[in-house]
Design a protein around this motif. Sequence first.
Motif, PDB file in Angstrom:
ATOM      1  N   GLY A 161      30.334  40.283  42.262  1.00  0.00           N
ATOM      2  CA  GLY A 161      30.424  40.397  43.715  1.00  0.00           C
ATOM      3  C   GLY A 161      29.664  39.238  44.303  1.00  0.00           C
ATOM      4  N   PHE A 162      29.781  39.025  45.592  1.00  0.00           N
ATOM      5  CA  PHE A 162      29.245  37.780  46.137  1.00  0.00           C
ATOM      6  C   PHE A 162      27.762  37.578  45.864  1.00  0.00           C
ATOM      7  CE2 PHE A 162      27.414  39.923  49.726  1.00  0.00           C
ATOM      8  CZ  PHE A 162      28.316  40.890  50.116  1.00  0.00           C
ATOM      9  N   LEU A 163      27.003  38.684  45.720  1.00  0.00           N
ATOM     10  CA  LEU A 163      25.560  38.527  45.472  1.00  0.00           C
ATOM     11  C   LEU A 163      25.208  38.525  43.989  1.00  0.00           C
ATOM     12  CD1 LEU A 163      23.525  40.580  48.087  1.00  0.00           C
ATOM     13  CD2 LEU A 163      23.397  38.150  47.609  1.00  0.00           C
ATOM     14  N   ASN A 164      26.202  38.777  43.160  1.00  0.00           N
ATOM     15  CA  ASN A 164      25.916  38.911  41.737  1.00  0.00           C
ATOM     16  C   ASN A 164      25.407  37.598  41.142  1.00  0.00           C
ATOM     17  OD1 ASN A 164      26.610  39.059  38.735  1.00  0.00           O
ATOM     18  ND2 ASN A 164      27.017  41.132  39.419  1.00  0.00           N
ATOM     19  N   GLU A 165      24.464  37.719  40.235  1.00  0.00           N
ATOM     20  CA  GLU A 165      23.876  36.506  39.671  1.00  0.00           C
ATOM     21  C   GLU A 165      24.759  35.863  38.607  1.00  0.00           C
ATOM     22  OE1 GLU A 165      19.887  37.287  38.451  1.00  0.00           O
ATOM     23  OE2 GLU A 165      19.311  37.898  40.464  1.00  0.00           O
ATOM     24  N   GLN A 166      25.634  36.678  37.990  1.00  0.00           N
ATOM     25  CA  GLN A 166      26.518  36.113  36.963  1.00  0.00           C
ATOM     26  C   GLN A 166      27.847  35.648  37.573  1.00  0.00           C
ATOM     27  OE1 GLN A 166      24.761  38.988  36.151  1.00  0.00           O
ATOM     28  NE2 GLN A 166      23.422  37.960  34.704  1.00  0.00           N
ATOM     29  N   VAL A 167      28.457  36.553  38.312  1.00  0.00           N
ATOM     30  CA  VAL A 167      29.732  36.212  38.951  1.00  0.00           C
ATOM     31  C   VAL A 167      29.538  36.396  40.444  1.00  0.00           C
ATOM     32  CG1 VAL A 167      32.206  36.690  39.047  1.00  0.00           C
ATOM     33  CG2 VAL A 167      30.952  37.064  36.933  1.00  0.00           C
ATOM     34  N   GLY A 168      29.100  35.362  41.105  1.00  0.00           N
ATOM     35  CA  GLY A 168      28.803  35.480  42.523  1.00  0.00           C
ATOM     36  C   GLY A 168      29.179  34.234  43.295  1.00  0.00           C
ATOM     37  N   PHE A 169      28.829  34.243  44.557  1.00  0.00           N
ATOM     38  CA  PHE A 169      29.157  33.123  45.439  1.00  0.00           C
ATOM     39  C   PHE A 169      28.228  31.935  45.179  1.00  0.00           C
ATOM     40  CE2 PHE A 169      28.833  31.275  49.871  1.00  0.00           C
ATOM     41  CZ  PHE A 169      30.112  30.745  49.890  1.00  0.00           C
ATOM     42  N   ALA A 170      26.940  32.236  45.017  1.00  0.00           N
ATOM     43  CA  ALA A 170      25.956  31.168  44.871  1.00  0.00           C
ATOM     44  C   ALA A 170      26.139  30.380  43.578  1.00  0.00           C
ATOM     45  CB  ALA A 170      24.540  31.744  44.936  1.00  0.00           C
ATOM     46  N   ASN A 171      26.648  31.046  42.525  1.00  0.00           N
ATOM     47  CA  ASN A 171      26.839  30.299  41.273  1.00  0.00           C
ATOM     48  C   ASN A 171      28.287  29.823  41.110  1.00  0.00           C
ATOM     49  OD1 ASN A 171      28.140  32.607  40.614  1.00  0.00           O
ATOM     50  ND2 ASN A 171      26.644  33.306  39.116  1.00  0.00           N
ATOM     51  N   GLN A 172      29.022  29.839  42.205  1.00  0.00           N
ATOM     52  CA  GLN A 172      30.363  29.237  42.290  1.00  0.00           C
ATOM     53  C   GLN A 172      31.407  29.874  41.390  1.00  0.00           C
ATOM     54  OE1 GLN A 172      30.397  25.010  43.343  1.00  0.00           O
ATOM     55  NE2 GLN A 172      28.366  24.867  42.465  1.00  0.00           N
ATOM     56  N   THR A 208      37.420  32.051  37.709  1.00  0.00           N
ATOM     57  CA  THR A 208      36.791  31.791  39.008  1.00  0.00           C
ATOM     58  C   THR A 208      37.658  32.488  40.045  1.00  0.00           C
ATOM     59  OG1 THR A 208      35.902  29.673  38.296  1.00  0.00           O
ATOM     60  CG2 THR A 208      36.149  30.007  40.662  1.00  0.00           C
ATOM     61  N   PHE A 209      37.026  33.336  40.812  1.00  0.00           N
ATOM     62  CA  PHE A 209      37.792  34.158  41.739  1.00  0.00           C
ATOM     63  C   PHE A 209      37.932  33.477  43.106  1.00  0.00           C
ATOM     64  CE2 PHE A 209      35.988  37.002  38.588  1.00  0.00           C
ATOM     65  CZ  PHE A 209      37.113  37.702  38.191  1.00  0.00           C
ATOM     66  N   GLY A 210      39.110  33.662  43.698  1.00  0.00           N
ATOM     67  CA  GLY A 210      39.393  33.010  44.973  1.00  0.00           C
ATOM     68  C   GLY A 210      38.627  33.622  46.130  1.00  0.00           C
ATOM     69  N   PHE A 211      38.450  34.944  46.085  1.00  0.00           N
ATOM     70  CA  PHE A 211      37.776  35.602  47.202  1.00  0.00           C
ATOM     71  C   PHE A 211      37.196  36.930  46.734  1.00  0.00           C
ATOM     72  CE2 PHE A 211      36.906  36.708  51.508  1.00  0.00           C
ATOM     73  CZ  PHE A 211      36.938  35.510  52.187  1.00  0.00           C
ATOM     74  N   ASP A 212      36.057  37.269  47.252  1.00  0.00           N
ATOM     75  CA  ASP A 212      35.446  38.565  46.930  1.00  0.00           C
ATOM     76  C   ASP A 212      35.841  39.582  48.002  1.00  0.00           C
ATOM     77  OD1 ASP A 212      33.524  40.382  45.616  1.00  0.00           O
ATOM     78  OD2 ASP A 212      32.544  40.245  47.568  1.00  0.00           O
ATOM     79  N   LEU A 213      36.300  40.756  47.549  1.00  0.00           N
ATOM     80  CA  LEU A 213      36.741  41.778  48.512  1.00  0.00           C
ATOM     81  C   LEU A 213      35.836  43.007  48.513  1.00  0.00           C
ATOM     82  CD1 LEU A 213      40.644  41.766  48.321  1.00  0.00           C
ATOM     83  CD2 LEU A 213      39.166  40.725  50.012  1.00  0.00           C
ATOM     84  N   THR A 214      34.573  42.801  48.201  1.00  0.00           N
ATOM     85  CA  THR A 214      33.619  43.919  48.261  1.00  0.00           C
ATOM     86  C   THR A 214      33.710  44.623  49.610  1.00  0.00           C
ATOM     87  OG1 THR A 214      32.124  42.726  46.807  1.00  0.00           O
ATOM     88  CG2 THR A 214      31.154  44.494  48.106  1.00  0.00           C
ATOM     89  N   VAL A 215      33.971  43.843  50.612  1.00  0.00           N
ATOM     90  CA  VAL A 215      34.033  44.336  51.987  1.00  0.00           C
ATOM     91  C   VAL A 215      35.014  45.502  52.151  1.00  0.00           C
ATOM     92  CG1 VAL A 215      35.809  42.687  52.707  1.00  0.00           C
ATOM     93  CG2 VAL A 215      34.127  43.441  54.368  1.00  0.00           C
TER      94      VAL A 215
END
Lengths: 313, 447
Positions: B277-288, B214-221
């Motif tokens: 990445g934050f929008l990714n369905e497998q590893v994303g923000f929405a799926n925690q 589980t990643f602490g923060f996404d840095l796609t930005v």
Amino acid sequence: MLIPTTEVTDMRHGKKPRVGPLARREAWEGRFFVAPWLIGFVVFTVAPMIASLYFAFSQYSVLTPPQWIGLSNFGNMFTDDRLFRVSLYNTAYYVVIAVPINLVVAFLMAMLLQVPVHGINVYRTLFYLPVITPAVANALTWTLLFSGDFGIVNAVLRAAGLPTVNWLFEPSITKLVFVIIGLWGTGGSAIIFLAGLQNVPHVLYEASSIDGAGVWQRFWRITFPMMTPVIFFNLVLGIIGTFQIFTGAYIVTAGGPANATLFYVLYLYNNAFKFFKMGYASALAWVLFVIILAFTILQFRLARRWVYYEAEK
Amino acid sequence: VVEKIVEKPVEKIVEKPVEKIVTQQVEKVVEKPVEKVVTATAPPPPKAITLKLWDYDSTGDDFWVQADKNFELYYGAKYPNVKIERTRAPWTGFTEKFLTSVAGGAKYDVIYGWGGWLPQFIENKVVKPLDELLAADKEVDLKDFYEAGKEVIDGKVYGLGWFLTPFFVWYNKKAVLAKGLSEPRELDKQAKWDYDAWYNFAKAMASEDKGIRTFGFDLTVTGYVGDMAVMSKNWGSSLWDEKFTKCTVNSDENVKLWEFFQKFYKERLAPLPTEGGFLNEQVGFANQRIMGCITGANYVRSAVQQKAPTNFDIGMAPMPKGPKSQAHMLYINSFYLSSKGDNPDAAWTFYKERSFSEAAAKIFLPIGAGRFPLRKSVKPQTQYAWEDTETYDKVRSLMVSYTPSPKEAQFTALYTPAWQEMINGKRPVKEILDQLASEATKLVTSR
């Protein structure tokens, strides 16, 4: 194209050809039927090639008229463009590794597909199927397979207790991933090899068996020499094809990571359609054409030493 | 960012809420008398006109598709003699398709766009500045427009953003509270929300369970030039000199900034670009699987529309304060006027309606627009409970727009591999940035 046989016969005897009405009609019919292809070839291949040759010496964005700049595009390419060298290196690396592996795998596949087992036609179809699967769908599938976190390949490694790999983000590995992806399409070469294998006269195998030749000897003394024209054909096409690798790199990695999969045609495409440097892209295209031509000529020269044509003996 | 949203359209949208929201929007806008809703009241052109629009293809984003339909209803009612003919293109390859289409002889009146593409459009003379039209139009009061919402190149206004969104920090509030940590929002109120706090947040929130990270923060930005430009500003530097003649991406501040981000990757606090990445369905923000990210409000509406709030509360905070400032990147999507269109008057009328009328702000609210209207006199709007209006208000004064370099497309093509090298960490950051600065400078000086 239909060729009037009378014309050929007469020319062989050194006489002025006598062309009858039927032959003339056949000739016109031949020209008529070949015309669509010929027109298409001239309009969509020859003309753009000539135009691109002019653009190669121009600064041209497609939206504004080309300006003649002489050899500047080529000068920049060879002296000042790091990415040109990077893309050429990546492509050469890929060609050197992928072509031999593809040939060997395709050959082995063809030999397996020649074994008369139940349902062999189904196997042949299955192995050929990837060749006709849309390239984009293939690329997306491979992306999912090799994804770092949720990819199936890493999931298998994880399940086996092995360390996972950043397949698409480790520059030294990503190029090899493309070699693996390239194997997906070996069914095309395999079918050609299969056709070649089926043309090797059985009498040769029978005779050699009587003389006591084993499997290995039969392969090296009969199969391989008889197959060299087919190997040569697949080698030439393979090198031409792999030099032009594009779709996978465009979709799976977009040239990354850190330009590790910035292959030549992808770089060409970027210049043409992302930066709209169509003149420079044309120059790149002509350099690639010359490289491929040189390799092809070299192969034909070398072929005299190792390719065996039964008809020539 | 709008571009990021559209590249990965939300697929799992619940149908019922769409209908409800959309119906409400249509009722709100269409049933009201047009005069009361709209500020632009140009008389309709006298003859039947076909207005050619090169538009973004929103297929797959039901909210966007419906908003477009609603706008057409509204516009068709007001200008019955104008028929809008859309050519739609997906975000990926948008400029390639558009410019080759123009090269092939196609003509458009209005073009959908994003600031990063503008230099290429200007260089190829396919768009024209709005200055003359703005000066001549008595209905337009330029003082009413936020400066940051204007797309200005070489002193000329080319675009007035119809969709403005600054970047914010979004985090998994439930998980943060469960760990007993202070929320970034609270830290900001205490003036403690800086880059160190950001790193500490990511470190505290990252975890691993049976090989699942589980990643602490996404840095796609960090992969986007515009975002880095603003963060560089917050560190007291820039990516270019003022006249875009020298790339300064290798300044000491920028080197430190990249080294700061490199720590996230080295310590596995942020997912690699190929891991999610934050929008990714497998590893994303929405799926925690990602505990925090930086993006625009438009993304979070996607997360909401993905039913994320049923899983966790969304926390919202301003960007961390850098050593020098706390500027917020403002992302803009604008329309541009074609320099080759056949219907310049109708194009301008459409432009005004679509870009900065109150009706447009209301109609496009469900896709994240309207929270930051271009005009100061148009009230900002919110839609969801997680929207922190206090933060919106704070950021309003901190948002800055990004001016792209003259060779932005090529600069981006140089930036991306350099960024990937930074993540890989095989070469020193200074060396990577020196090379990038040298090649980028050559790019703009050799044109």
